[in-house]
Design a protein around this motif. Structure first.
Motif, PDB file in Angstrom:
ATOM      1  N   GLU A 130      -0.392   2.525   5.236  1.00  0.00           N
ATOM      2  CA  GLU A 130      -0.838   1.215   5.720  1.00  0.00           C
ATOM      3  C   GLU A 130      -1.517   1.287   7.078  1.00  0.00           C
ATOM      4  O   GLU A 130      -2.192   0.341   7.502  1.00  0.00           O
ATOM      5  CB  GLU A 130       0.352   0.243   5.752  1.00  0.00           C
ATOM      6  CG  GLU A 130       1.261   0.353   6.954  1.00  0.00           C
ATOM      7  CD  GLU A 130       2.185   1.553   6.940  1.00  0.00           C
ATOM      8  OE1 GLU A 130       2.979   1.688   7.883  1.00  0.00           O
ATOM      9  OE2 GLU A 130       2.126   2.353   5.970  1.00  0.00           O
ATOM     10  N   TRP A 148       5.523  -0.328  -0.599  1.00  0.00           N
ATOM     11  CA  TRP A 148       4.692   0.796  -1.005  1.00  0.00           C
ATOM     12  C   TRP A 148       4.370   1.766   0.121  1.00  0.00           C
ATOM     13  O   TRP A 148       3.502   2.621  -0.043  1.00  0.00           O
ATOM     14  CB  TRP A 148       3.395   0.288  -1.633  1.00  0.00           C
ATOM     15  CG  TRP A 148       3.590  -0.510  -2.886  1.00  0.00           C
ATOM     16  CD1 TRP A 148       3.729  -1.865  -2.977  1.00  0.00           C
ATOM     17  CD2 TRP A 148       3.694  -0.012  -4.225  1.00  0.00           C
ATOM     18  NE1 TRP A 148       3.899  -2.241  -4.284  1.00  0.00           N
ATOM     19  CE2 TRP A 148       3.880  -1.124  -5.076  1.00  0.00           C
ATOM     20  CE3 TRP A 148       3.633   1.265  -4.782  1.00  0.00           C
ATOM     21  CZ2 TRP A 148       4.001  -0.988  -6.453  1.00  0.00           C
ATOM     22  CZ3 TRP A 148       3.757   1.398  -6.158  1.00  0.00           C
ATOM     23  CH2 TRP A 148       3.942   0.284  -6.980  1.00  0.00           C
ATOM     24  N   ARG A 149       5.044   1.668   1.248  1.00  0.00           N
ATOM     25  CA  ARG A 149       4.752   2.578   2.354  1.00  0.00           C
ATOM     26  C   ARG A 149       5.267   3.986   2.040  1.00  0.00           C
ATOM     27  O   ARG A 149       6.335   4.158   1.457  1.00  0.00           O
ATOM     28  CB  ARG A 149       5.390   2.094   3.659  1.00  0.00           C
ATOM     29  CG  ARG A 149       4.910   0.764   4.153  1.00  0.00           C
ATOM     30  CD  ARG A 149       5.232   0.567   5.636  1.00  0.00           C
ATOM     31  NE  ARG A 149       6.528   1.086   6.013  1.00  0.00           N
ATOM     32  CZ  ARG A 149       7.661   0.371   6.005  1.00  0.00           C
ATOM     33  NH1 ARG A 149       7.640  -0.905   5.622  1.00  0.00           N
ATOM     34  NH2 ARG A 149       8.814   0.917   6.379  1.00  0.00           N
ATOM     35  N   TRP A 150       4.525   4.987   2.505  1.00  0.00           N
ATOM     36  CA  TRP A 150       4.906   6.374   2.260  1.00  0.00           C
ATOM     37  C   TRP A 150       6.287   6.690   2.798  1.00  0.00           C
ATOM     38  O   TRP A 150       7.064   7.413   2.158  1.00  0.00           O
ATOM     39  CB  TRP A 150       3.882   7.321   2.886  1.00  0.00           C
ATOM     40  CG  TRP A 150       2.690   7.604   2.037  1.00  0.00           C
ATOM     41  CD1 TRP A 150       1.389   7.305   2.326  1.00  0.00           C
ATOM     42  CD2 TRP A 150       2.660   8.265   0.764  1.00  0.00           C
ATOM     43  NE1 TRP A 150       0.562   7.722   1.314  1.00  0.00           N
ATOM     44  CE2 TRP A 150       1.316   8.315   0.353  1.00  0.00           C
ATOM     45  CE3 TRP A 150       3.648   8.800  -0.052  1.00  0.00           C
ATOM     46  CZ2 TRP A 150       0.935   8.893  -0.856  1.00  0.00           C
ATOM     47  CZ3 TRP A 150       3.267   9.383  -1.263  1.00  0.00           C
ATOM     48  CH2 TRP A 150       1.915   9.427  -1.648  1.00  0.00           C
ATOM     49  N   ILE A 171      -3.479   3.550  -7.868  1.00  0.00           N
ATOM     50  CA  ILE A 171      -3.154   3.418  -6.450  1.00  0.00           C
ATOM     51  C   ILE A 171      -4.277   2.724  -5.687  1.00  0.00           C
ATOM     52  O   ILE A 171      -4.051   2.137  -4.620  1.00  0.00           O
ATOM     53  CB  ILE A 171      -2.842   4.805  -5.844  1.00  0.00           C
ATOM     54  CG1 ILE A 171      -2.104   4.676  -4.507  1.00  0.00           C
ATOM     55  CG2 ILE A 171      -4.092   5.642  -5.702  1.00  0.00           C
ATOM     56  CD1 ILE A 171      -0.729   4.108  -4.622  1.00  0.00           C
ATOM     57  N   VAL A 226       1.176   4.207   0.002  1.00  0.00           N
ATOM     58  CA  VAL A 226      -0.059   3.851   0.685  1.00  0.00           C
ATOM     59  C   VAL A 226       0.172   3.996   2.184  1.00  0.00           C
ATOM     60  O   VAL A 226       1.199   3.544   2.702  1.00  0.00           O
ATOM     61  CB  VAL A 226      -0.481   2.401   0.357  1.00  0.00           C
ATOM     62  CG1 VAL A 226      -1.721   2.000   1.153  1.00  0.00           C
ATOM     63  CG2 VAL A 226      -0.737   2.257  -1.139  1.00  0.00           C
ATOM     64  N   ALA A 272      -3.794  -3.197   0.771  1.00  0.00           N
ATOM     65  CA  ALA A 272      -3.474  -2.850   2.156  1.00  0.00           C
ATOM     66  C   ALA A 272      -4.642  -3.155   3.077  1.00  0.00           C
ATOM     67  O   ALA A 272      -4.454  -3.482   4.259  1.00  0.00           O
ATOM     68  CB  ALA A 272      -3.101  -1.376   2.258  1.00  0.00           C
ATOM     69  N   VAL A 298       2.408  -4.392   0.218  1.00  0.00           N
ATOM     70  CA  VAL A 298       2.328  -2.960   0.500  1.00  0.00           C
ATOM     71  C   VAL A 298       3.292  -2.582   1.621  1.00  0.00           C
ATOM     72  O   VAL A 298       4.014  -1.584   1.534  1.00  0.00           O
ATOM     73  CB  VAL A 298       0.878  -2.562   0.868  1.00  0.00           C
ATOM     74  CG1 VAL A 298       0.840  -1.151   1.448  1.00  0.00           C
ATOM     75  CG2 VAL A 298      -0.025  -2.654  -0.357  1.00  0.00           C
ATOM     76  N   GLU A 317      -4.304   0.335  -2.304  1.00  0.00           N
ATOM     77  CA  GLU A 317      -5.091   0.646  -1.109  1.00  0.00           C
ATOM     78  C   GLU A 317      -6.008  -0.527  -0.764  1.00  0.00           C
ATOM     79  O   GLU A 317      -6.194  -0.857   0.416  1.00  0.00           O
ATOM     80  CB  GLU A 317      -5.887   1.925  -1.331  1.00  0.00           C
ATOM     81  CG  GLU A 317      -4.997   3.158  -1.377  1.00  0.00           C
ATOM     82  CD  GLU A 317      -5.707   4.412  -1.837  1.00  0.00           C
ATOM     83  OE1 GLU A 317      -5.169   5.511  -1.610  1.00  0.00           O
ATOM     84  OE2 GLU A 317      -6.793   4.307  -2.442  1.00  0.00           O
TER      85      GLU A 317
END
Length: 384
Positions: free
Chosen positions: A178, A367-369, A297, A176, A304, A363, A301
């Motif tokens: 953020e 879950w950060r890219w 997902i 995600v 976030a 997140v 989102e």
């Protein structure tokens, strides 16, 4: 990281969740060390122009196959082998393990030192079918690592693999952004434009198909409205189920309490998440387990963006929710249970704030890219 060949049937400008996942990951790798071999989006002048324009904007090399559906045929395998050698790639990432991972042995013989294949929801369905299970087993044996979205998909797919291949599985879900999905994403402007400024809003952002559970939300609304009379359900997205959903809302007398936005451009999605007080998508499993949610997902989102979430229990959807902390998981297809959770959240601003803050923190933690792209780089690095 050495040069990587990404082989995929799922890549923009073709829309979809897998496509966005692969593109986001590719952008976070070193562009000078990435070559993408992908199918053509769609035939015709319009599709060709859109594809060419997209490819020209990318910081890495994109090679398109002439077909709109990339399959592990002898011709496609030869082309992949040729690209591997031409560009000096030592690693291969299959954007979807099934069926493209069947090319792994040929690419290994051609010099690939690391072969990583990513699984999504459909491989979990394949794992239930005898012939498809055998193909998954071959893919697992031919690659170094199969990645999975969450515990649900891992458990289903692992059962089709050899014990050795199952032991090599690694979690690699979508991430995600953020910085794009955050509490100040513009939701107030969307509310004002839709005339919802002073109303409690339940928002659902997703493609309109039966599995996602928008019909369950509509069926839940009369019960919600008895407790929160001015509540409104905002359904964001397009899809083949829209006409049925509109008829259902009309038949329940909910024309003013259920709003449809239609398809929304990607750039506008964060603001539409932010237009809600609560996010809900009570997805359900269909077709005897073949049609399931791989992860969901959209729940992350929404988290976030600072919203509490109400998720269905289909497939891997519960992997995207900390039940009781960032939101709740409800039985898919059960309007009463869904309505009760929605009412509880709509009536309690402090609870919404607490769950939303916990989701945002989760997140940022996991879950950060950038965190997930780092894991992919490690998987693609040749040993030694």
């Amino acid at each position: 990281m050495d040069k990587t060949l990404i082989v995929t049937n799922d890549f923009p400008p073709r829309p979809g969740g897998i496509q966005a996942f692969l593109h986001s990951m590719a952008l976070r790798l070193d562009p000078s060390r990435v070559v993408v071999y992908a199918s053509t989006w769609k035939r015709g002048r319009e599709g060709a122009e859109a594809t060419a324009a997209f490819d020209a904007e990318q910081p890495f090399t994109v090679v398109r196959d002439r077909t709109t559906m990339l399959l592990p045929t002898a011709r496609v395998t030869r082309r992949a082998v040729g690209l591997l050698r031409e560009h000096g790639c030592r690693a291969v990432w299959f954007g979807a393990a099934a069926p493209l991972g069947l090319m792994a042995p040929a690419l290994r013989r051609a010099g690939a030192e690391r072969l990583v294949a990513t699984t999504h929801g459909h491989e979990a369905g394949w794992a239930q079918l005898p012939a498809a299970r055998q193909l998954l087993r071959r893919i697992g044996e031919g690659t170094d690592t199969l990645t999975y979205l969450g515990e649900y998909t891992r458990s289903r797919i692992a059962g089709a693999l050899t014990p050795q291949a199952a032991a090599r599985m690694v979690q690699l879900p979508p991430g995600v952004d953020e910085k794009t999905f955050h509490p100040g994403s513009g939701g107030a402007a969307v509310r004002a434009r839709l005339g919802l400024t002073d109303r409690p809003v339940i928002v659902c952002v997703s493609r309109l198909v039966r599995r996602k559970g928008q019909d369950t939300l509509i069926e839940a609304m009369p019960r919600v409205l008895r407790a929160v009379p001015d509540a409104v359900l905002l359904i964001v997205g397009g899809g083949p189920y829209r006409a049925d959903l509109e008829k259902l809302a009309a038949s329940r007398g909910l024309t003013d309490s259920v709003r449809f936005t239609g398809p929304v451009e990607w750039e506008e999605l964060p603001a539409h998440f932010g237009a809600g007080d609560v996010f809900a998508m009570p997805c359900r499993t269909r077709r005897g387990g073949l049609d399931v949610e791989g992860l969901g997902i959209v729940y992350l989102e929404a988290s976030a963006t600072g919203l509490p979430v109400v998720a269905g229990d289909s497939g891997g959807a519960p992997d995207a929710v900390l039940d009781g902390e960032t939101g709740w998981v409800v039985p898919g297809g059960r309007p009463a249970e869904t309505a009760d959770r929605l009412v509880e959240l709509l009536r309690d601003p402090a609870l919404r704030e607490r769950m939303g803050a916990r989701g945002r923190g989760w997140v940022e933690e996991q879950w950060r890219w950038d965190l997930l792209a780092g894991k992919l780089r490690e998987l693609l690095a040749p040993a030694g």
